[in-house]
Design a protein around this motif. Structure first.
Motif, PDB file in Angstrom:
ATOM      1  N   GLU A  52       3.130  -1.313   3.789  1.00  0.00           N
ATOM      2  CA  GLU A  52       4.211  -1.431   4.778  1.00  0.00           C
ATOM      3  C   GLU A  52       5.407  -0.573   4.371  1.00  0.00           C
ATOM      4  N   ARG A  53       5.759  -0.649   3.100  1.00  0.00           N
ATOM      5  CA  ARG A  53       6.894   0.125   2.605  1.00  0.00           C
ATOM      6  C   ARG A  53       6.614   1.624   2.698  1.00  0.00           C
ATOM      7  N   ALA A  54       5.394   2.029   2.384  1.00  0.00           N
ATOM      8  CA  ALA A  54       5.041   3.447   2.447  1.00  0.00           C
ATOM      9  C   ALA A  54       5.082   3.957   3.889  1.00  0.00           C
ATOM     10  N   GLN A  55       4.608   3.138   4.832  1.00  0.00           N
ATOM     11  CA  GLN A  55       4.646   3.558   6.238  1.00  0.00           C
ATOM     12  C   GLN A  55       6.084   3.620   6.752  1.00  0.00           C
ATOM     13  N   VAL A  61       6.221   1.110  13.427  1.00  0.00           N
ATOM     14  CA  VAL A  61       6.123  -0.132  14.190  1.00  0.00           C
ATOM     15  C   VAL A  61       5.524  -1.180  13.260  1.00  0.00           C
ATOM     16  N   SER A  62       6.257  -2.233  13.027  1.00  0.00           N
ATOM     17  CA  SER A  62       5.746  -3.310  12.198  1.00  0.00           C
ATOM     18  C   SER A  62       4.749  -4.113  13.015  1.00  0.00           C
ATOM     19  N   VAL A  69      -5.597 -12.778  -4.263  1.00  0.00           N
ATOM     20  CA  VAL A  69      -4.581 -12.987  -3.224  1.00  0.00           C
ATOM     21  C   VAL A  69      -3.307 -12.231  -3.576  1.00  0.00           C
ATOM     22  N   GLN A  70      -2.900 -12.295  -4.821  1.00  0.00           N
ATOM     23  CA  GLN A  70      -1.693 -11.583  -5.258  1.00  0.00           C
ATOM     24  C   GLN A  70      -1.860 -10.075  -5.095  1.00  0.00           C
ATOM     25  N   TYR A  71      -3.039  -9.556  -5.438  1.00  0.00           N
ATOM     26  CA  TYR A  71      -3.296  -8.121  -5.306  1.00  0.00           C
ATOM     27  C   TYR A  71      -3.227  -7.707  -3.840  1.00  0.00           C
ATOM     28  N   ARG A  72      -3.847  -8.500  -2.963  1.00  0.00           N
ATOM     29  CA  ARG A  72      -3.864  -8.175  -1.540  1.00  0.00           C
ATOM     30  C   ARG A  72      -2.453  -8.229  -0.952  1.00  0.00           C
ATOM     31  N   SER A 114       0.400  -7.762  -2.533  1.00  0.00           N
ATOM     32  CA  SER A 114       1.187  -6.616  -3.005  1.00  0.00           C
ATOM     33  C   SER A 114       0.723  -5.317  -2.353  1.00  0.00           C
ATOM     34  N   ALA A 115      -0.572  -5.202  -2.052  1.00  0.00           N
ATOM     35  CA  ALA A 115      -1.077  -4.005  -1.383  1.00  0.00           C
ATOM     36  C   ALA A 115      -0.521  -3.905   0.036  1.00  0.00           C
ATOM     37  N   LEU A 116      -0.480  -5.040   0.750  1.00  0.00           N
ATOM     38  CA  LEU A 116       0.087  -5.020   2.100  1.00  0.00           C
ATOM     39  C   LEU A 116       1.567  -4.646   2.065  1.00  0.00           C
ATOM     40  N   THR A 117       2.307  -5.212   1.124  1.00  0.00           N
ATOM     41  CA  THR A 117       3.722  -4.892   0.999  1.00  0.00           C
ATOM     42  C   THR A 117       3.921  -3.419   0.665  1.00  0.00           C
TER      43      THR A 117
END
Length: 72
Positions: A49-52, A63-64, A38-41, A43-46
């Protein structure tokens, strides 16, 4: 004189609780794995999002996306 009892040392040492309660040990290992996934997922989403959001290729088209699962 009565003989005194000497506490016996088990060869298992600190891992004695694991061998006495294997179900609890397996549940703890499973829970640790789930929490790590869960922690890995998260952090991957964050990170994505930051990269986009900070992408130099599309600076004005970010667009968020709402991931709540709700409808329109």
């Amino acid at each position: 004189m009565a003989p005194t009892r000497v506490p016996q040392m088990h060869s298992s040492g600190r891992l004695g609780g694991v061998t006495r309660h294997p179900g609890i040990a397996m549940a703890a290992v499973a829970m640790t794995g789930v929490l790590a996934a869960v922690q890995y997922r998260r952090s991957a989403l964050t990170r994505n999002e930051r990269a986009q959001k900070n992408s130099p290729d599309h600076p004005n088209f970010y667009v968020s996306v709402d991931r709540s699962g709700g409808g329109i």
